[in-house]
Scaffold this motif. Structure first.
Motif, PDB file in Angstrom:
ATOM      1  N   CYS A 120       0.696  -1.150   0.084  1.00 46.62           N
ATOM      2  CA  CYS A 120      -0.029  -0.112  -0.072  1.00 46.62           C
ATOM      3  C   CYS A 120       1.091   1.248   0.034  1.00 46.62           C
ATOM      4  O   CYS A 120       1.910   1.226   0.716  1.00 46.62           O
ATOM      5  CB  CYS A 120      -0.928  -0.043   1.191  1.00 46.62           C
ATOM      6  N   LYS A 177      -1.690  -2.611  -3.819  1.00 51.90           N
ATOM      7  CA  LYS A 177      -2.778  -3.177  -3.424  1.00 51.90           C
ATOM      8  C   LYS A 177      -4.195  -1.893  -3.189  1.00 51.90           C
ATOM      9  O   LYS A 177      -5.333  -2.168  -3.656  1.00 51.90           O
ATOM     10  CB  LYS A 177      -2.829  -3.852  -2.334  1.00 51.90           C
ATOM     11  N   CYS A 178      -3.655  -0.782  -2.577  1.00 55.78           N
ATOM     12  CA  CYS A 178      -4.480   0.285  -2.349  1.00 55.78           C
ATOM     13  C   CYS A 178      -3.680   1.503  -1.961  1.00 55.78           C
ATOM     14  O   CYS A 178      -2.318   1.329  -1.739  1.00 55.78           O
ATOM     15  CB  CYS A 178      -5.524   0.179  -1.360  1.00 55.78           C
ATOM     16  N   PRO A 197      -7.865   0.284  -5.174  1.00 56.80           N
ATOM     17  CA  PRO A 197      -8.620   1.238  -4.405  1.00 56.80           C
ATOM     18  C   PRO A 197      -7.968   2.431  -3.768  1.00 56.80           C
ATOM     19  O   PRO A 197      -6.601   2.186  -3.326  1.00 56.80           O
ATOM     20  CB  PRO A 197      -9.245   0.134  -3.044  1.00 56.80           C
ATOM     21  N   VAL A 239     -10.558  -7.377  -5.732  1.00 56.72           N
ATOM     22  CA  VAL A 239     -10.925  -6.801  -4.392  1.00 56.72           C
ATOM     23  C   VAL A 239     -12.585  -6.856  -4.620  1.00 56.72           C
ATOM     24  O   VAL A 239     -13.068  -6.743  -5.580  1.00 56.72           O
ATOM     25  CB  VAL A 239     -10.494  -5.132  -4.170  1.00 56.72           C
ATOM     26  N   ASN A 291     -14.125   1.745  -6.245  1.00 55.70           N
ATOM     27  CA  ASN A 291     -13.356   1.479  -4.837  1.00 55.70           C
ATOM     28  C   ASN A 291     -12.459   2.784  -4.581  1.00 55.70           C
ATOM     29  O   ASN A 291     -11.557   2.706  -4.192  1.00 55.70           O
ATOM     30  CB  ASN A 291     -12.592   0.239  -4.762  1.00 55.70           C
ATOM     31  N   TYR A 323      -8.872  -3.464   5.276  1.00 54.93           N
ATOM     32  CA  TYR A 323      -9.996  -4.152   4.644  1.00 54.93           C
ATOM     33  C   TYR A 323      -9.350  -4.528   3.384  1.00 54.93           C
ATOM     34  O   TYR A 323      -9.575  -5.817   2.837  1.00 54.93           O
ATOM     35  CB  TYR A 323     -11.308  -3.303   4.521  1.00 54.93           C
ATOM     36  N   TYR A 324      -8.694  -3.788   2.561  1.00 48.32           N
ATOM     37  CA  TYR A 324      -8.263  -4.121   1.404  1.00 48.32           C
ATOM     38  C   TYR A 324      -6.795  -5.185   1.232  1.00 48.32           C
ATOM     39  O   TYR A 324      -6.718  -5.771   0.262  1.00 48.32           O
ATOM     40  CB  TYR A 324      -8.064  -2.920   0.242  1.00 48.32           C
ATOM     41  N   GLY A 376     -11.263  -7.844   2.318  1.00 41.81           N
ATOM     42  CA  GLY A 376     -11.597  -7.544   0.806  1.00 41.81           C
ATOM     43  C   GLY A 376     -10.549  -7.854  -0.230  1.00 41.81           C
ATOM     44  O   GLY A 376     -10.788  -7.321  -1.327  1.00 41.81           O
ATOM     45  N   ASN A 377      -9.704  -8.465   0.051  1.00 40.24           N
ATOM     46  CA  ASN A 377      -8.558  -8.893  -0.984  1.00 40.24           C
ATOM     47  C   ASN A 377      -8.748 -10.208  -1.499  1.00 40.24           C
ATOM     48  O   ASN A 377      -8.800 -11.164  -1.011  1.00 40.24           O
ATOM     49  CB  ASN A 377      -7.284  -8.900  -0.208  1.00 40.24           C
TER      50      ASN A 377
END
Length: 747
Positions: A565, A588-589, A646, A680, A687, A719-720, A724-725
Motif C-alpha cells: 500500500c 494493492k491500495c 482502491p 478486491v 473503490n 480491509y483491502y 476485501g482482498n
C-alpha cells in the motif's frame, strides 16, 4: 496566445499550438457545481464505513489509539529572563485541545496568564480553534497569541495583560506573526494578502486601531513571502523575504523599528539565515556551499566558520552567548554538533539507541550521565567526537527546545523515533552532561517496543542512484513476501520524508504491518542536490524513485503487490498518484492526504495562491519544456481507462493550498475512466473514497479528531489487504525476479 472552445464538460485550450482538454473545468469556476458532488461523495463514504468489517477495523484502531494517552500534562517549564513559563494541556468540551500558559516569578505562586476557555469571544470556535503562536513582551506585562479560529489558516492575533484577565481591545486581522518592540509600545507584524502570502510588515502602536497602522516594508514579488524573526539576544528583528530558491535579509533594531538595513540581497540568488551575537552576526548560507555552511562576521566581512562534511546537511542552528548548536542530518538520521565560541572546541553528539530506550522511571541513578561521563568525556580518540554510532537509531528526529534564554549554561532538545514520542533532553555546556529530563508514558494497552526495530535498505532507481528506505517492523520479520507494507514518500520542496512517531502506527505494528519510508529525490535527505535533481523538467525522477522503491521492497521479499500500500500527502500524493497511473498493478491500495492532483491545471492559473511560488518546483507551463514535463505525470491528466487499486482520499473543505475543487476534478474523472478491479471486493463505485473533512490542509483540529482521521484510513487499508482482498495467493520470490518488469503471481 491561449484560445478556448467550450463543451458541456470540457474546455479546450490551445497551449503551445497544441489542444489541451480540461475536463471538469467548471468545478473551479462555479463552486455551486460542487455541492451535489460533495453530497454524493459523502454518501459513498458513509456507505463504506458502515460496512461491518470496515467499521470493526475502524473501532479497533480508534479505541486502542485513543486509549494510549500521553500521561504528561504539559511541557517542561522554560525560563525567560528569571521568570518560569510553562504550557499545560487542556481540552474543550468539543474534544479539541488547547494550551494553558502558566508563569511563576521567583518566590511567588504559579499564575495562569492565558486560558482560552476563559475568553468568551472564543466560545463558538472551540471545535476548530488552534493557537498558532505566542509572544511575551520584554516587560512581561502583555501576552500576544495567534489564533486560527476555523482551522483554515486565516489568523487573528489577540493580546491580554498577564496580571489579570483583561483582553486588549485590539485584534489584528490578517496577521501572520507578531513581535513586541523593546519598550512594548509597538507591535510589529506581518500581514498576509488574499492569497495568504505574508507580504507586508506593519507597525501597530498599542492603544490605537489597526486602521492607524503604518507600513514598514512591502514585498512586491509574488514568489516571495515575509518571515519575521527575532534574535535570541533581543537586539534585532530579522525580516526574511523568502522564495523557494533564495531570500533577502533585512535587520531592524528592536529599539528603533525604522532603522532598517539590508544585510543580504536576493540578487545573488542564495539563501541566508541570520543570528546575532554581540561580536557580530552568524549566518547559515548556501553561498559557495550547496548544502549550507556557517559563517561569522569579522569586521565588515563574513568568513567560514563551519563547513559540513559530504552527505551532512545542516537543518538548523541555535546561537547562545557562549555556544553554537548545529542540528545535523545525514540521510534520515539526526545528530548535533556543539561548538564552544570561546575555545572553538567542536563536539558531535549522537544519541545511541540504548540511551533512548532506557526506562526513564528506573533511571534514578542517572544512567545517561554515567554512560556519558564514562564513555564519551574520558575518551581521547575521535570515536565519539567524529563518528556517528553505527546505525543504532535509524530515523531519530531531533528538534530544538524553546531555549529562550541567550545567556544560559544548558539547552534542551526534543527527540522522537517511530517507537518513542517526544523525549526531552538537557545538555549542560559547562559540565558536558546529557540528561533525559522527560519521557513519554502511554496509558491504555501496553506497547512492547522491544519487539520492534528500525532498519534501512537501499533501492536502485531507474538511473542507478541508490534510494534509502527506512523500515519499522517486528524484529522477527520474515522476508517471505507475505507482509502487509505501507510505503510513505514525499519528495518535494527540499523537504525530507520524516519517519515520525504516530500513535496509530503502534497498533499497525502490532498487527504485523511493515512501515516503509522512501527518501526519494526531491527531498533533502542527502543534501540540496538531492532536491534539485528532481525539480522542474526532472520532477519525474521522484516518481521513478518511488516506483523503484516499491519494486525493490517486493523483489527483496518484504512484501508483495497484493499487500503493498502507498500513502502520500500534499505534493507527496502527487508523486504517489503519478506512480499509480504508471504502474497500477504494483499497488494493492493507496491513501492520498490533502493531495495536489491537478498540477498542470493549477499552475496555468496565476490567480491561485501558490502558483507562482510553485513554478520553482514544478515549472511554469508557459514554458513548453515545463508544460510537456508536467503533462507527462500530472495525476489528473494521466488517469487512464485501466484497472486501478482502491484509493482513499482525505480533503479539507477549507483547504486553500490544495482546494477541494482540485481534488473533485480528479475524483470525477477517475470515476469516469477507472475499470473495476476483480482482485478486491467492490463496496462503492471504483473503490474510491473521498472523505471530506472540516478544516484546511493540515486536517481537523485536536488530537481526538486526528486519531479519528487516521483510524479511518487504517480501516480502509486493513480491509483491502485483508477480507476485501481477492488476490492473496503469494509465492516466495525467486532469484530470477526482475524488478523492472510487471510484478505478478506465478500461475
Amino acid at each position: 496566445m491561449i484560445k478556448f472552445g467550450f463543451s458541456v464538460k470540457n474546455v479546450v485550450k490551445m497551449i503551445h499550438n497544441k489542444p489541451y482538454v480540461d475536463h471538469y473545468w467548471y468545478f473551479k469556476n462555479d463552486p455551486k457545481t460542487l455541492k451535489p458532488i460533495i453530497q454524493e461523495e459523502k454518501q459513498y463514504t458513509k456507505e463504506f464505513f458502515e460496512h461491518p468489517q470496515i467499521n470493526e477495523f475502524y473501532l479497533q484502531y480508534y479505541e486502542i489509539s485513543q486509549g494510549r494517552k500521553d500521561l504528561r500534562h504539559g511541557d517542561l517549564p522554560e525560563l525567560i529572563d528569571d521568570i518560569e513559563y510553562q504550557t499545560r494541556y487542556g481540552q474543550f468540551n468539543s474534544g479539541n485541545d488547547y494550551s494553558v500558559i502558566i508563569r511563576q516569578k521567583p518566590n511567588e505562586e504559579p499564575q495562569v496568564i492565558l486560558d482560552l476557555m476563559q475568553i468568551p469571544f472564543l466560545n463558538k470556535y472551540h471545535k476548530t480553534l488552534k493557537m498558532t503562536k505566542m509572544k511575551i513582551s520584554d516587560d512581561h506585562k502583555i501576552i500576544g497569541f495567534g489564533l486560527d479560529l476555523l482551522n483554515n489558516e486565516q489568523q487573528i492575533w489577540m493580546f491580554k495583560y498577564t496580571n489579570d484577565n483583561e483582553i486588549l481591545k485590539i485584534k489584528l486581522y490578517e496577521c501572520f506573526d507578531a513581535k513586541f518592540t523593546k519598550d512594548t509600545k509597538y507591535i510589529i507584524y506581518t500581514e498576509y494578502d488574499e492569497k495568504f502570502r505574508p507580504f507586508r510588515l506593519m507597525a501597530h502602536k498599542i492603544g490605537t486601531t489597526q486602521d492607524d497602522d503604518k507600513v514598514i516594508f512591502e514585498e512586491q514579488d509574488e514568489q516571495f513571502y515575509l518571515d519575521l524573526q527575532e534574535s535570541k539576544n533581543k537586539e534585532y528583528f530579522i525580516l526574511i523575504s523568502q522564495s523557494k530558491a533564495c531570500n533577502e535579509i533585512r535587520v531592524i533594531r528592536r529599539d528603533n523599528i525604522y532603522d532598517i538595513q539590508t544585510l543580504f540581497s536576493r540578487d545573488d540568488q542564495h539563501s541566508y539565515y541570520v543570528h546575532h551575537h554581540e561580536t557580530g552576526f552568524y549566518v547559515l548560507t548556501n553561498k559557495d556551499a550547496q548544502d549550507f555552511k556557517v559563517q561569522k562576521q569579522v569586521d565588515n566581512k563574513f568568513v567560514d566558520f563551519y563547513i559540513p562534511k559530504d552527505g551532512e546537511v545542516i537543518q538548523e542552528i541555535d546561537l547562545f552567548q557562549g555556544q553554537l548548536v548545529l542540528y545535523m542530518r545525514k540521510e534520515s538520521d539526526d545528530y548535533l554538533i556543539l561548538i564552544d565560541l570561546n575555545t572553538n572546541e567542536r563536539f558531535q553528539l549522537t544519541i545511541p539507541s540504548k540511551l533512548i530506550y532506557t526506562d526513564h522511571k528506573k533511571n534514578q541513578k542517572n544512567i545517561l550521565r554515567r554512560l556519558f561521563n564514562k564513555y564519551i568525556l574520558r575518551d581521547k580518540s575521535d570515536k565519539f567526537r567524529n563518528i556517528q554510532v553505527s546505525n543504532e537509531i535509524v530515523a531519530a528526529s531531533i528538534q530544538p527546545g524553546a531555549n529562550e534564554n541567550y545567556k544560559t549554561d544548558s539547552f534542551t532538545f526534543h527527540l522522537s523515533t517511530p517507537l518513542v514520542y517526544n523525549q526531552v533532553y538537557k545538555y549542560n555546556f559547562m559540565r558536558k552532561q546529557l540528561i533525559k529530563v522527560q519521557d513519554g508514558e502511554l496509558t491504555g494497552k501496553p506497547f512492547n517496543r522491544d519487539e520492534f526495530t528500525c532498519t534501512k535498505i537501499y533501492a536502485p532507481s531507474k538511473d542507478g542512484v541508490m534510494i534509502p528506505i527506512s523500515l519499522v517492523h517486528k524484529k522477527k520479520l520474515i522476508k517471505n513476501r507475505q507482509n502487509k507494507l505501507l510505503l510513505h514518500s514525499y519528495g518535494a520542496y527540499g523537504i525530507g520524508q520524516e519517519v515520525p512517531f504516530n500513535i496509530l502506527y503502534l497498533n499497525a505494528l502490532e498487527r504485523d504491518w511493515i512501515l516503509a519510508f522512501s527518501h526519494i529525490r526531491g527531498g533533502n535527505e542527502l543534501g540540496q542536490n538531492w532536491h534539485k535533481s528532481a525539480i522542474l523538467e526532472n520532477k519525474i525522477i521522484s516518481v521513478d524513485d518511488l516506483l523503484s522503491s516499491a519494486a525493490a521492497l517486493v523483489s527483496q521479499g518484504y512484501t508483495h503487490p497484493s499487500l503493498l500500500c502507498g500513502i502520500g500527502g500534499s505534493a507527496g500524493a502527487t508523486i504517489l498518484a503519478a506512480a499509480i497511473n504508471m504502474r497500477p498493478e504494483l499497488w494493492k491500495c493507496a491513501v492520498f492526504q490533502s493531495p495536489f492532483l491537478d498540477v498542470l491545471g493549477s499552475l496555468m492559473d496565476e490567480s491561485l495562491p501558490l502558483t507562482k511560488s510553485d513554478y520553482l518546483e514544478f515549472g511554469n507551463p508557459n514554458n513548453l519544456k515545463d508544460f510537456e514535463s508536467m503533462l507527462g505525470y500530472s495525476p489528473y491528466d494521466n488517469i487512464k481507462n485501466q484497472v486501478y487499486p482502491p484509493i482513499y482520499i482525505s480533503a479539507g473543505q477549507s483547504d486553500f493550498r490544495t482546494p477541494l475543487w482540485n481534488v473533485v476534478k480528479y475524483v470525477r474523472r477517475f470515476r469516469d475512466q477507472a475499470k473495476r478491479s476483480e482482485k478486491v471486493n467492490t463496496i462503492v463505485k471504483n473503490n474510491l473514497i473521498l472523505d471530506i473533512q472540516d478544516g484546511g490542509h493540515y486536517g481537523s483540529a485536536g488530537v481526538q479528531a486526528s486519531i479519528d482521521e487516521k483510524a479511518r484510513y487504517m480501516a480502509f487499508l486493513e480491509y483491502y489487504v485483508g477480507p476485501g482482498n481477492k488476490d492473496i495467493s503469494i509465492e516466495y520470490p525467486t532469484d530470477e525476479l526482475d524488478q523492472t518488469v510487471q510484478l505478478e503471481d506465478k500461475k
